[in-house]
Design a protein around this motif. Structure first.
Motif, mmCIF file in Angstrom:
data_model
loop_
_atom_site.group_PDB
_atom_site.id
_atom_site.type_symbol
_atom_site.label_atom_id
_atom_site.label_comp_id
_atom_site.label_asym_id
_atom_site.label_seq_id
_atom_site.Cartn_x
_atom_site.Cartn_y
_atom_site.Cartn_z
ATOM 1 N N UNK A 1 36.366 38.724 41.616
ATOM 2 C CA UNK A 1 34.798 38.442 41.849
ATOM 3 C C UNK A 1 34.237 39.021 42.796
ATOM 4 N N UNK A 2 35.111 39.382 43.993
ATOM 5 C CA UNK A 2 34.765 39.913 45.218
ATOM 6 C C UNK A 2 34.749 41.551 44.868
ATOM 7 N N UNK A 3 34.863 42.160 43.977
ATOM 8 C CA UNK A 3 34.910 43.598 43.632
ATOM 9 C C UNK A 3 36.317 44.262 44.252
ATOM 10 N N UNK A 4 36.947 43.550 44.581
ATOM 11 C CA UNK A 4 38.415 44.262 45.167
ATOM 12 C C UNK A 4 39.361 44.530 43.932
ATOM 13 N N UNK A 5 38.973 45.273 43.106
ATOM 14 C CA UNK A 5 39.845 45.354 41.721
ATOM 15 C C UNK A 5 41.438 45.634 42.229
ATOM 16 N N UNK A 6 41.654 46.439 43.172
ATOM 17 C CA UNK A 6 42.996 46.836 43.539
ATOM 18 C C UNK A 6 43.770 45.700 43.970
ATOM 19 N N UNK B 1 45.135 41.849 30.497
ATOM 20 C CA UNK B 1 45.138 43.304 31.559
ATOM 21 C C UNK B 1 44.075 43.375 32.432
ATOM 22 N N UNK B 2 43.971 43.783 33.542
ATOM 23 C CA UNK B 2 43.043 44.012 34.774
ATOM 24 C C UNK B 2 41.792 44.663 34.063
ATOM 25 N N UNK B 3 41.733 45.559 33.179
ATOM 26 C CA UNK B 3 40.647 46.058 32.459
ATOM 27 C C UNK B 3 39.791 45.237 31.726
ATOM 28 N N UNK B 4 40.350 44.057 31.173
ATOM 29 C CA UNK B 4 39.433 43.350 30.093
ATOM 30 C C UNK B 4 38.482 42.676 31.008
ATOM 31 N N UNK B 5 37.038 42.692 30.348
ATOM 32 C CA UNK B 5 36.290 41.623 31.036
ATOM 33 C C UNK B 5 35.668 42.664 32.205
#
Length: 542
Positions: free
Chosen positions: A443-448, A475-479
């Protein structure tokens, strides 16, 4: 001495030795054979009653105590006779046979009327503790237990002292004096670990202390005493007493430790033992089985176990509501948990129920009731000194902050929860918290960081076999980096809804909707609702 007398003396000596070594079956056989060759003296009859109790033969226990009582009376030993009568009354009362129990306790009271102060009077006032507890007057119950403690100390009766101080500790805890109550329970356990007590009192205190620790979420003490109890069991494999509810306690600790297969086996053993003995706590064992099966994804088996728990008179909530949520039946989950929450008034029980209430309300989009539950849970926990309760509260607040579009606040709460769960060595709770931490980071944009947290959560769930939780982790890419709530808001934005309409639909505040919209714009690199709408249609998110 004739041969018959020598044989009887040998049987008697072997029976006493077997009793001392906790070989209950051998002790029973030898003492009964000795009795068949000539009536045993009252002390040996009392040994036989204890042996029968440890073997789960409650009727035989009472019968041998009755014989000992009569023999004491024949020999004009009033106080020992009264003691036997008191134990008969306590035994019958614990089995729900109130009429006969009252009769025996009355007989003991009458026998002691001409006597002065003595330890036996302490046993007779213990039922008053239970009576005050049943009436909800825990302060009065604690005061009566304290009187029994003083009698035990004054007359050097270690069994009475341990029973009474144990009961005093229980009632103080239920009166909200948790620190003082736990200190008394620890004092009572000193006598247990020093092997100063009779076998029956040892078992009562062990199981009672573990129950009290679990009631107030004192995990470290519960673990410590559960391991000690297991060592005590290992010394007497023939024992049947104290292997029902105590097995459930052990199953709960094993579940927290992440040893789910062992926990399920202990819960099943406990259920079998309860059913065999007609103990109403069979429902508790079935409930524990249901919880473990639910967490592992065996929804059919879990449902059967919850229903069996209910059939035995045990309230199957909040677990059954959580099962409905896992099955995707959110409305049924909300109805069940709302009903259970409205009926539950005891603070300890509410502490157990409210985290599930928060989870279900958030899943249904009812953020405000979840927030109110968090506020109440925070107030309840303030009366305890429990790391586990602190972690439960922090986790709940983290989930609420996420739903309200406040990921920074969520991170603070969830980091606290994760650290406490690590200190408590609770792998499932660690994995659940790291899953939410991943959502907050995303939610904070910190995908890693989100990927790292989710991968760690997934690994934890896989080690445990928590299939439903594994399925919930996408998986992290969904959404496209959006949380579940943000995806819901995006879909409604794409449908042309205003912030006010979205707030009404999701039962959250307009302020929270605005925060979600800002987060969506930031994560997707967009600057308008029109761009967000186009993005949603382009990526099949509507």
């Amino acid at each position: 001495m004739g041969r018959r007398a020598r044989d009887r003396a040998d049987e008697l000596e072997q029976g006493r030795e077997a009793y001392a070594s906790r070989a209950w079956l051998q002790a029973c056989e030898c003492l009964e054979r000795a009795h068949a060759q000539g009536p045993l003296d009252p002390p040996d009859l009392e040994l036989l009653s204890i042996v029968a109790f440890m073997l789960g033969r409650d009727d035989d226990c009472v019968a041998w105590l009755e014989r000992a009582h009569l023999r004491h009376l024949e020999e004009d030993e009033i106080r020992p006779a009264a003691r036997c009568a008191a134990w008969i009354g306590l035994n019958l009362a614990s089995r729900g046979e109130i009429g006969p129990a009252s009769g025996w306790l009355g007989r003991a009271q009458r026998l002691l009327e001409p006597e002065g102060d003595c330890a036996e009077r302490g046993y007779l006032i213990l039922p008053r503790v239970f009576q005050h507890e049943a009436e909800g007057d825990f302060a009065a119950a604690a005061a009566v237990a304290a009187d029994a403690v003083r009698l035990g100390e004054r007359f050097g009766d270690r069994d009475l002292f341990a029973l009474a101080i144990h009961q005093q500790g229980h009632t103080l805890i239920r009166n909200g004096q948790v620190r003082e109550g736990l200190a008394l329970l620890d004092e009572g356990m000193v006598a247990v670990t020093a092997e100063e007590l009779s076998p029956i009192v040892t078992g009562i205190v062990y199981c009672g202390v573990i129950l009290a620790c679990q009631e107030v979420y004192e995990v470290r003490r519960a673990r410590e005493w559960t391991r000690a109890l297991a060592d005590w069991w290992a010394l007497q494999p023939e024992m049947v007493a104290f292997t029902g509810r105590c097995l459930v306690h052990r199953a709960e600790i094993l579940q927290l430790d992440g040893a789910w297969a062992d926990a399920l086996e202990e819960a099943r053993r406990a259920g079998e033992r309860f059913v065999e003995t007609g103990n109403p706590a069979a429902g508790l064992a079935r409930y524990r089985q249901a919880e473990l099966l639910r967490l592992q994804g065996d929804f059919a088996g879990s449902e059967r176990a919850y229903r069996e728990a209910s059939a035995f008179g045990w309230e199957p909530q909040p677990g059954l509501a959580q099962l409905r949520l896992a099955q995707g039946r959110t409305d049924a989950a909300v109805s069940a948990i709302t009903r259970a929450e409205a009926e539950t008034t005891n603070q300890v029980e509410r502490a157990r129920l409210l985290p599930a209430f928060v989870e279900i309300m958030l899943a249904a989009g009812h953020v405000e009731p979840a927030r109110r539950a968090c506020l109440e849970l925070t107030e309840v926990v303030a009366g305890y000194e429990s790391a586990m309760l602190d972690a439960m509260v922090a986790h709940a607040w983290g989930a609420v902050h996420l739903a309200e579009g406040e990921p920074r606040e969520a991170l603070i709460a969830l980091r606290k929860a994760a650290e406490t769960w690590r200190l408590l060595d609770a792998p499932y709770e660690i994995a659940r918290t790291r899953s939410l931490l991943g959502d907050a980071c995303r939610s904070l944009g910190d995908e890693e960081s989100a990927v790292l947290e989710h991968d760690a959560a997934r690994a934890g769930f896989e080690r445990l076999g928590a299939r439903p939780d594994i399925a919930r982790l996408r998986p992290s890419t969904s959404g496209h980096g959006l949380s579940r709530r943000e995806l819901e808001v995006l879909r409604l934005v794409a449908a042309g809804r205003t912030n006010r309409q979205i707030a009404a639909s999701l039962v959250i505040s307009e302020h929270t909707v605005a925060r979600h919209v800002q987060n969506i714009f930031a994560k997707l690199g967009l600057s308008s609702r029109a761009a967000a709408t186009a993005f949603a249609f382009e990526h099949d998110l509507v």
